[in-house]
Design a protein around this motif. Structure first.
Motif, mmCIF file in Angstrom:
data_model
loop_
_atom_site.group_PDB
_atom_site.id
_atom_site.type_symbol
_atom_site.label_atom_id
_atom_site.label_comp_id
_atom_site.label_asym_id
_atom_site.label_seq_id
_atom_site.Cartn_x
_atom_site.Cartn_y
_atom_site.Cartn_z
ATOM 1 N N PHE A 64 6.545 9.035 -3.768
ATOM 2 C CA PHE A 64 6.635 9.132 -2.312
ATOM 3 C C PHE A 64 7.686 8.170 -1.771
ATOM 4 N N ASP A 65 8.099 8.456 -0.550
ATOM 5 C CA ASP A 65 9.056 7.604 0.164
ATOM 6 C C ASP A 65 8.271 6.710 1.112
ATOM 7 N N PRO A 66 8.174 5.401 0.819
ATOM 8 C CA PRO A 66 7.384 4.513 1.680
ATOM 9 C C PRO A 66 7.972 4.333 3.077
ATOM 10 N N ALA A 67 9.196 4.794 3.314
ATOM 11 C CA ALA A 67 9.748 4.755 4.670
ATOM 12 C C ALA A 67 9.155 5.878 5.526
ATOM 13 N N VAL A 68 8.580 6.884 4.872
ATOM 14 C CA VAL A 68 7.981 8.014 5.576
ATOM 15 C C VAL A 68 6.461 7.895 5.607
ATOM 16 N N VAL A 69 5.883 7.561 4.482
ATOM 17 C CA VAL A 69 4.429 7.424 4.374
ATOM 18 C C VAL A 69 4.129 6.104 3.651
ATOM 19 N N PRO A 70 3.410 5.202 4.303
ATOM 20 C CA PRO A 70 3.125 3.906 3.688
ATOM 21 C C PRO A 70 2.251 4.037 2.440
ATOM 22 N N ALA A 71 2.428 3.107 1.531
ATOM 23 C CA ALA A 71 1.632 3.084 0.310
ATOM 24 C C ALA A 71 0.142 3.033 0.627
ATOM 25 N N ASP A 72 -0.247 2.311 1.662
ATOM 26 C CA ASP A 72 -1.663 2.228 2.027
ATOM 27 C C ASP A 72 -2.230 3.605 2.368
ATOM 28 N N VAL A 73 -1.442 4.454 3.007
ATOM 29 C CA VAL A 73 -1.912 5.803 3.342
ATOM 30 C C VAL A 73 -2.089 6.618 2.064
ATOM 31 N N ILE A 74 -1.141 6.511 1.147
ATOM 32 C CA ILE A 74 -1.265 7.219 -0.134
ATOM 33 C C ILE A 74 -2.549 6.784 -0.839
ATOM 34 N N LEU A 75 -2.820 5.504 -0.834
ATOM 35 C CA LEU A 75 -4.009 4.984 -1.520
ATOM 36 C C LEU A 75 -5.295 5.334 -0.772
ATOM 37 N N ASP A 76 -5.274 5.276 0.540
ATOM 38 C CA ASP A 76 -6.471 5.640 1.301
ATOM 39 C C ASP A 76 -6.772 7.135 1.161
ATOM 40 N N ARG A 110 -0.930 -3.416 -9.051
ATOM 41 C CA ARG A 110 -2.309 -3.801 -9.340
ATOM 42 C C ARG A 110 -2.947 -4.442 -8.112
ATOM 43 N N GLN A 111 -2.207 -5.326 -7.444
ATOM 44 C CA GLN A 111 -2.728 -5.978 -6.246
ATOM 45 C C GLN A 111 -2.947 -4.972 -5.108
ATOM 46 N N GLU A 112 -1.995 -4.032 -4.952
ATOM 47 C CA GLU A 112 -2.153 -2.980 -3.931
ATOM 48 C C GLU A 112 -3.403 -2.146 -4.212
ATOM 49 N N PHE A 113 -3.606 -1.807 -5.470
ATOM 50 C CA PHE A 113 -4.742 -0.973 -5.855
ATOM 51 C C PHE A 113 -6.058 -1.705 -5.619
ATOM 52 N N GLU A 114 -6.105 -2.978 -5.979
ATOM 53 C CA GLU A 114 -7.327 -3.752 -5.756
ATOM 54 C C GLU A 114 -7.628 -3.899 -4.268
ATOM 55 N N ALA A 115 -6.599 -4.067 -3.455
ATOM 56 C CA ALA A 115 -6.793 -4.142 -2.001
ATOM 57 C C ALA A 115 -7.302 -2.804 -1.463
ATOM 58 N N ALA A 116 -6.805 -1.701 -2.002
ATOM 59 C CA ALA A 116 -7.258 -0.375 -1.571
ATOM 60 C C ALA A 116 -8.725 -0.151 -1.940
ATOM 61 N N ILE A 117 -9.126 -0.620 -3.116
ATOM 62 C CA ILE A 117 -10.532 -0.510 -3.522
ATOM 63 C C ILE A 117 -11.410 -1.304 -2.551
ATOM 64 N N ALA A 118 -10.979 -2.486 -2.192
ATOM 65 C CA ALA A 118 -11.744 -3.316 -1.248
ATOM 66 C C ALA A 118 -11.851 -2.627 0.118
ATOM 67 N N ARG A 119 -10.755 -2.008 0.590
ATOM 68 C CA ARG A 119 -10.798 -1.267 1.857
ATOM 69 C C ARG A 119 -11.774 -0.095 1.750
ATOM 70 N N ALA A 120 -11.696 0.619 0.646
ATOM 71 C CA ALA A 120 -12.545 1.796 0.464
ATOM 72 C C ALA A 120 -14.018 1.411 0.411
ATOM 73 N N GLN A 121 -14.324 0.287 -0.212
ATOM 74 C CA GLN A 121 -15.728 -0.111 -0.350
ATOM 75 C C GLN A 121 -16.408 -0.219 1.004
ATOM 76 N N LYS A 122 -15.668 -0.588 2.023
ATOM 77 C CA LYS A 122 -16.238 -0.722 3.367
ATOM 78 C C LYS A 122 -16.677 0.625 3.938
ATOM 79 N N LEU A 123 -16.181 1.717 3.359
ATOM 80 C CA LEU A 123 -16.491 3.060 3.862
ATOM 81 C C LEU A 123 -17.650 3.725 3.126
ATOM 82 N N PHE A 124 -18.091 3.127 2.032
ATOM 83 C CA PHE A 124 -19.119 3.731 1.204
ATOM 84 C C PHE A 124 -20.330 2.821 1.093
ATOM 85 N N GLU A 125 -21.501 3.418 1.175
ATOM 86 C CA GLU A 125 -22.734 2.654 0.998
ATOM 87 C C GLU A 125 -22.927 2.273 -0.466
ATOM 88 N N ASP A 126 -22.649 3.208 -1.375
ATOM 89 C CA ASP A 126 -22.778 2.950 -2.810
ATOM 90 C C ASP A 126 -21.548 2.201 -3.319
#
Length: 179
Positions: A64-76, A110-126
């Motif tokens: 992907f082109d991060p100037a068009v779609v941010p990496a965080d959006v791809i990961l989310d 790796r750091q981006e991925f770990e941050a995305a996992i932490a963001r995602a955890q806030k959205l899930f009960e399990d």
């Protein structure tokens, strides 16, 4: 529009057909490839990966082109396009080949991925069970698996499994989609 250096993420979230269908609809995605990675067999194929004996996961390689779609959006989007709380399973697909995993190419990813996992955890009960695993060799899946949803939109799997995931993605990420 400014251009930037494309980035590539390798992500596994169950059957690669689902994530392939999601990412092909995102503005700024330059390419999606269904692949096998994370295993020990030199030349995996669909049959051997489905046996669960190769260690590979069905994954997508998303460029992907991060100037068009941010990496965080791809990961989310990754965490919206599958259930990251089920270990080695996505719906009816069961086995380590369907695990939720991220394969970073370097320490920054790796750091981006770990941050995305932490963001995602806030959205899930399990608990989110997504693993971060070293990126080893990536093997392109058979031609039949590439762009499966667009080539087989009336296939039962597409209708029953992929369409609801696409509806969820459209609801949450409409501004990032091309359709």
């Amino acid at each position: 529009m400014t251009s930037s250096t494309p980035q590539t993420f390798v992500l596994a979230g169950g059957c690669f057909w689902c994530l392939d269908a999601v990412y092909r609809r995102v503005r700024g995605v330059l390419g999606v490839r269904s692949v096998y990675t994370g295993g020990q067999t030199e030349h995996p194929d669909y049959e051997s990966v489905c046996s669960g004996t190769t260690g590979h996961a069905e994954a997508v390689e998303v460029t992907f082109d991060p100037a068009v779609v941010p990496a965080d959006v791809i990961l989310d989007l990754f965490f919206t396009g599958h259930d990251p709380t089920t270990l080695n399973r996505q719906g009816y697909d069961v086995g380590t080949q369907y695990r939720s995993a991220m394969f970073p190419a370097d320490e920054e990813q790796r750091q981006e991925f770990e941050a995305a996992i932490a963001r995602a955890q806030k959205l899930f009960e399990d608990p989110v069970v997504t693993t971060v695993e070293p990126l080893g060799p990536v093997h392109e899946a058979e031609h039949f698996h590439q762009d499966f949803y667009n080539n087989q939109p009336f296939n039962g799997y597409c209708q029953v499994i992929i369409n609801p995931k696409l509806a969820k993605v459209r609801k949450r990420y409409a501004m990032w989609l091309t359709d």
